[in-house]
Design a protein around this motif. Sequence first.
Motif, PDB file in Angstrom:
ATOM      1  N   MET A   1      80.633 -28.592 -38.933  1.00 30.20           N
ATOM      2  CA  MET A   1      79.411 -29.193 -38.408  1.00 30.20           C
ATOM      3  C   MET A   1      79.758 -30.249 -37.359  1.00 30.20           C
ATOM      4  N   GLN A   2      79.023 -30.223 -36.269  1.00 26.54           N
ATOM      5  CA  GLN A   2      79.254 -31.175 -35.185  1.00 26.54           C
ATOM      6  C   GLN A   2      78.325 -32.378 -35.343  1.00 26.54           C
ATOM      7  N   LEU A   3      78.877 -33.581 -35.254  1.00 30.94           N
ATOM      8  CA  LEU A   3      78.079 -34.803 -35.322  1.00 30.94           C
ATOM      9  C   LEU A   3      77.689 -35.224 -33.907  1.00 30.94           C
ATOM     10  N   ILE A   4      76.403 -35.455 -33.707  1.00 33.00           N
ATOM     11  CA  ILE A   4      75.874 -35.845 -32.409  1.00 33.00           C
ATOM     12  C   ILE A   4      75.145 -37.172 -32.566  1.00 33.00           C
ATOM     13  N   ASP A   5      75.534 -38.178 -31.777  1.00 35.22           N
ATOM     14  CA  ASP A   5      74.838 -39.465 -31.833  1.00 35.22           C
ATOM     15  C   ASP A   5      73.521 -39.387 -31.073  1.00 35.22           C
ATOM     16  N   ARG A   6      72.469 -39.905 -31.681  1.00 35.52           N
ATOM     17  CA  ARG A   6      71.177 -39.958 -31.000  1.00 35.52           C
ATOM     18  C   ARG A   6      71.266 -40.917 -29.812  1.00 35.52           C
ATOM     19  N   PRO A   7      70.743 -40.523 -28.657  1.00 40.07           N
ATOM     20  CA  PRO A   7      70.720 -41.463 -27.537  1.00 40.07           C
ATOM     21  C   PRO A   7      69.724 -42.586 -27.781  1.00 40.07           C
ATOM     22  N   ILE A   8      70.031 -43.760 -27.287  1.00 46.89           N
ATOM     23  CA  ILE A   8      69.167 -44.935 -27.449  1.00 46.89           C
ATOM     24  C   ILE A   8      68.692 -45.365 -26.064  1.00 46.89           C
ATOM     25  N   PRO A   9      67.428 -45.102 -25.723  1.00 46.70           N
ATOM     26  CA  PRO A   9      66.920 -45.527 -24.416  1.00 46.70           C
ATOM     27  C   PRO A   9      67.003 -47.040 -24.267  1.00 46.70           C
ATOM     28  N   GLY A  10      67.655 -47.484 -23.218  1.00 47.53           N
ATOM     29  CA  GLY A  10      67.892 -48.913 -23.049  1.00 47.53           C
ATOM     30  C   GLY A  10      66.634 -49.729 -22.867  1.00 47.53           C
TER      31      GLY A  10
ATOM     32  N   GLN B   1      74.423 -28.804 -36.154  1.00 44.64           N
ATOM     33  CA  GLN B   1      74.657 -30.164 -35.685  1.00 44.64           C
ATOM     34  C   GLN B   1      73.948 -31.142 -36.615  1.00 44.64           C
ATOM     35  N   LEU B   2      74.538 -32.294 -36.768  1.00 39.61           N
ATOM     36  CA  LEU B   2      73.931 -33.373 -37.540  1.00 39.61           C
ATOM     37  C   LEU B   2      73.800 -34.585 -36.628  1.00 39.61           C
ATOM     38  N   GLU B   3      72.556 -34.994 -36.400  1.00 44.74           N
ATOM     39  CA  GLU B   3      72.331 -36.174 -35.567  1.00 44.74           C
ATOM     40  C   GLU B   3      72.600 -37.431 -36.381  1.00 44.74           C
ATOM     41  N   THR B   4      73.341 -38.349 -35.790  1.00 48.43           N
ATOM     42  CA  THR B   4      73.631 -39.617 -36.460  1.00 48.43           C
ATOM     43  C   THR B   4      73.182 -40.772 -35.587  1.00 48.43           C
ATOM     44  N   ASP B   5      73.185 -41.937 -36.186  1.00 45.08           N
ATOM     45  CA  ASP B   5      72.841 -43.154 -35.463  1.00 45.08           C
ATOM     46  C   ASP B   5      74.083 -43.954 -35.105  1.00 45.08           C
ATOM     47  N   GLY B   6      75.189 -43.226 -34.964  1.00 43.69           N
ATOM     48  CA  GLY B   6      76.424 -43.858 -34.523  1.00 43.69           C
ATOM     49  C   GLY B   6      77.085 -44.657 -35.625  1.00 43.69           C
ATOM     50  N   THR B   7      77.986 -45.512 -35.215  1.00 37.63           N
ATOM     51  CA  THR B   7      78.678 -46.367 -36.178  1.00 37.63           C
ATOM     52  C   THR B   7      77.892 -47.653 -36.388  1.00 37.63           C
ATOM     53  N   LEU B   8      78.023 -48.197 -37.570  1.00 38.14           N
ATOM     54  CA  LEU B   8      77.310 -49.422 -37.912  1.00 38.14           C
ATOM     55  C   LEU B   8      78.331 -50.539 -38.067  1.00 38.14           C
ATOM     56  N   PRO B   9      78.186 -51.631 -37.329  1.00 44.43           N
ATOM     57  CA  PRO B   9      79.120 -52.743 -37.494  1.00 44.43           C
ATOM     58  C   PRO B   9      79.158 -53.194 -38.956  1.00 44.43           C
ATOM     59  N   PRO B  10      80.341 -53.477 -39.493  1.00 41.22           N
ATOM     60  CA  PRO B  10      80.445 -53.844 -40.920  1.00 41.22           C
ATOM     61  C   PRO B  10      79.542 -55.001 -41.323  1.00 41.22           C
ATOM     62  N   HIS B  11      79.323 -55.961 -40.404  1.00 41.06           N
ATOM     63  CA  HIS B  11      78.499 -57.102 -40.796  1.00 41.06           C
ATOM     64  C   HIS B  11      77.026 -56.716 -40.951  1.00 41.06           C
ATOM     65  N   GLU B  12      76.628 -55.544 -40.426  1.00 36.54           N
ATOM     66  CA  GLU B  12      75.250 -55.084 -40.595  1.00 36.54           C
ATOM     67  C   GLU B  12      75.083 -54.182 -41.813  1.00 36.54           C
ATOM     68  N   LEU B  13      76.185 -53.694 -42.362  1.00 33.43           N
ATOM     69  CA  LEU B  13      76.136 -52.778 -43.499  1.00 33.43           C
ATOM     70  C   LEU B  13      75.976 -53.594 -44.780  1.00 33.43           C
ATOM     71  N   THR B  14      74.722 -53.974 -45.061  1.00 32.04           N
ATOM     72  CA  THR B  14      74.445 -54.925 -46.132  1.00 32.04           C
ATOM     73  C   THR B  14      73.270 -54.450 -46.979  1.00 32.04           C
ATOM     74  N   LEU B  15      73.125 -55.069 -48.130  1.00 32.94           N
ATOM     75  CA  LEU B  15      71.986 -54.775 -48.995  1.00 32.94           C
ATOM     76  C   LEU B  15      70.649 -55.120 -48.326  1.00 32.94           C
ATOM     77  N   PRO B  16      70.536 -56.252 -47.606  1.00 33.65           N
ATOM     78  CA  PRO B  16      69.259 -56.520 -46.911  1.00 33.65           C
ATOM     79  C   PRO B  16      68.877 -55.415 -45.925  1.00 33.65           C
ATOM     80  N   LEU B  17      69.851 -54.825 -45.221  1.00 31.64           N
ATOM     81  CA  LEU B  17      69.522 -53.711 -44.334  1.00 31.64           C
ATOM     82  C   LEU B  17      69.018 -52.526 -45.154  1.00 31.64           C
TER      83      LEU B  17
END
Length: 568
Positions: free
Chosen positions: A1-10, A458-474
């Motif tokens: 399976m190919q991972l594809i990051d979703r584009p983020i319109p600036g 294909q599996l669309e992903t939201d890219g990588t998540l910075p470790p400081h954002e990977l939290t229970l509040p999120l």
Amino acid sequence: MQLIDRPIPGDALQRLLAARIPPALARLYAARGVTQLEQLDYRLQQLPDFTRMKGAAAAGQLLADCLQQGKRILIIADYDADGATACAVAVRGLRMLGGIVDFLVPNRFEYGYGLTPEIVELAAKRQPNLLVTVDNGIASLDGVAAAQARGLPVLITDHHLPGPQLPEAAAIVNPNQPGCDFPSKALAGVGVMFYVLLATRAALRERGHFTPENQPNLATLLDLVALGTVADVVPLDALNRSLVYQGLRRMRAGQACSGIRALAEAAGRSLDFAGHYELGFVLGPRLNAAGRLEDMTIGIQCLLSDDPAQTRRWASELEQLNQARKDIEADMQEVALNRVDLEQLGQQHSIVLYDRDWHQGVVGLLAGRLKERFHRPTLVFARGQDGLLKGSGRSIAGFHLRDALDWVSKQHPDLLHKFGGHAAAAGLTLAEADFPRFAACFEDVAQQWLQPAQLQRQLETDGTLPPHELTLPLAEALESQVWGQGFAEPVYRGYFRVSSQRVVGERHLKLQLTSADGQAFDAILFNQVDFLPDRISIAYRISINRYAGRSRLQLVVQQWQSAESMPQ
């Protein structure tokens, strides 16, 4: 399976950040087409007005006449979760408005789909003054004509795509009918019926029957609207997200109707933190089981009753039916997987299967399973009556299933007896003797319309998540939002070291993962018992594991592959 990051319109991202949306959420919203804060305003006051939906005002006046004149209204339901919830919303809502209302749901194995002349004959025995279809009717030309011949008016509420000719009904409410400028074309049948109730209440208010102070609160029906909307897998545009958000809010506050509470209790689930999973994968299948194996009447009765003891009994029956459905589906899937030639599949663009022992009510589920596994448009058939096969299909992105069937019917006018549906799902009927010819014709159109690259999963992903954002509040913030079809739940990707792993529940892996910067995370991989390598690249969802009064962040692994080294 190919991972594809979703584009983020600036531009959209910057507007959301300027509106003080947290960065992690702003990225998700922008990638899903949200361009302004108003699209995230799920208050009921922000719903588009019913006057914008073609036919709704006329339907409201028609129903108001019936209610004030004490006429009998009969709801003609459909046999899936959308049809069941739409029926419950119609019956409950019209009774709240003072109506004399009953319902009739066709047995799919005896009468097929929609308002047929046979159903009209059955309905006439109830001596109604008005028939109201929910989640069906837009293609019921013969049924409406049969009702007209009896002097019985028909109000159609539906959301399916219409054919070239509309029925001669007293009123038609369908956002997808020609000439309707309603801003959402994605409403489920239950959402359309909810709007008809809004129009009816407004008509009664104009006539002085209600005042704004004493009018019934139709928002109490939104738990049912949310369930039907998610279970029918319609796109969650801004309007549908609002309806689902408000329905989930009622469930989480303990205000769900007795039937929904009983269904959740029978499944061993709490509604305290209900989300799209509970609606689409817990409650919806149990409700659908009645229509798939027997008769949806029991499901509708469960949603209509306010007696907890009664709804528990019906929910228990639905639980048993759902288990029977699972067993039937498992047997069918085993046969189907043995039929699929993996070597030949590499040259095929579609899957079309039939077995004389397969259950007519479960072919759609099997088609969905095969589509997910092999990423091909899939049609599965079972025996119907009089030498006919009943088929149900599921499709992949880029292949409009109903249009494909329409193309086949135009190229081979004698082949399909009936068909209907939309881009992702459809149903059809053909003669058993014509099955081989149909399978070849369908493969022809798949070969013409699909490029080989479209057959790669294909599996669309939201890219990588910075470790400081990977939290229970999120995780808690994500849990409070509405996700689903067309507004996908976030999936991230990342590299981790497997610190520990063990089998739990006999078929799942409980993991301890460590990120590149040394942070440790709980994780789970469902339906796998083979241990993972030491270093992995994964796609994962963020969830909350609640146990013994504690809440912990948990990663749910969607896909994994070995990673030789961790990125620096």
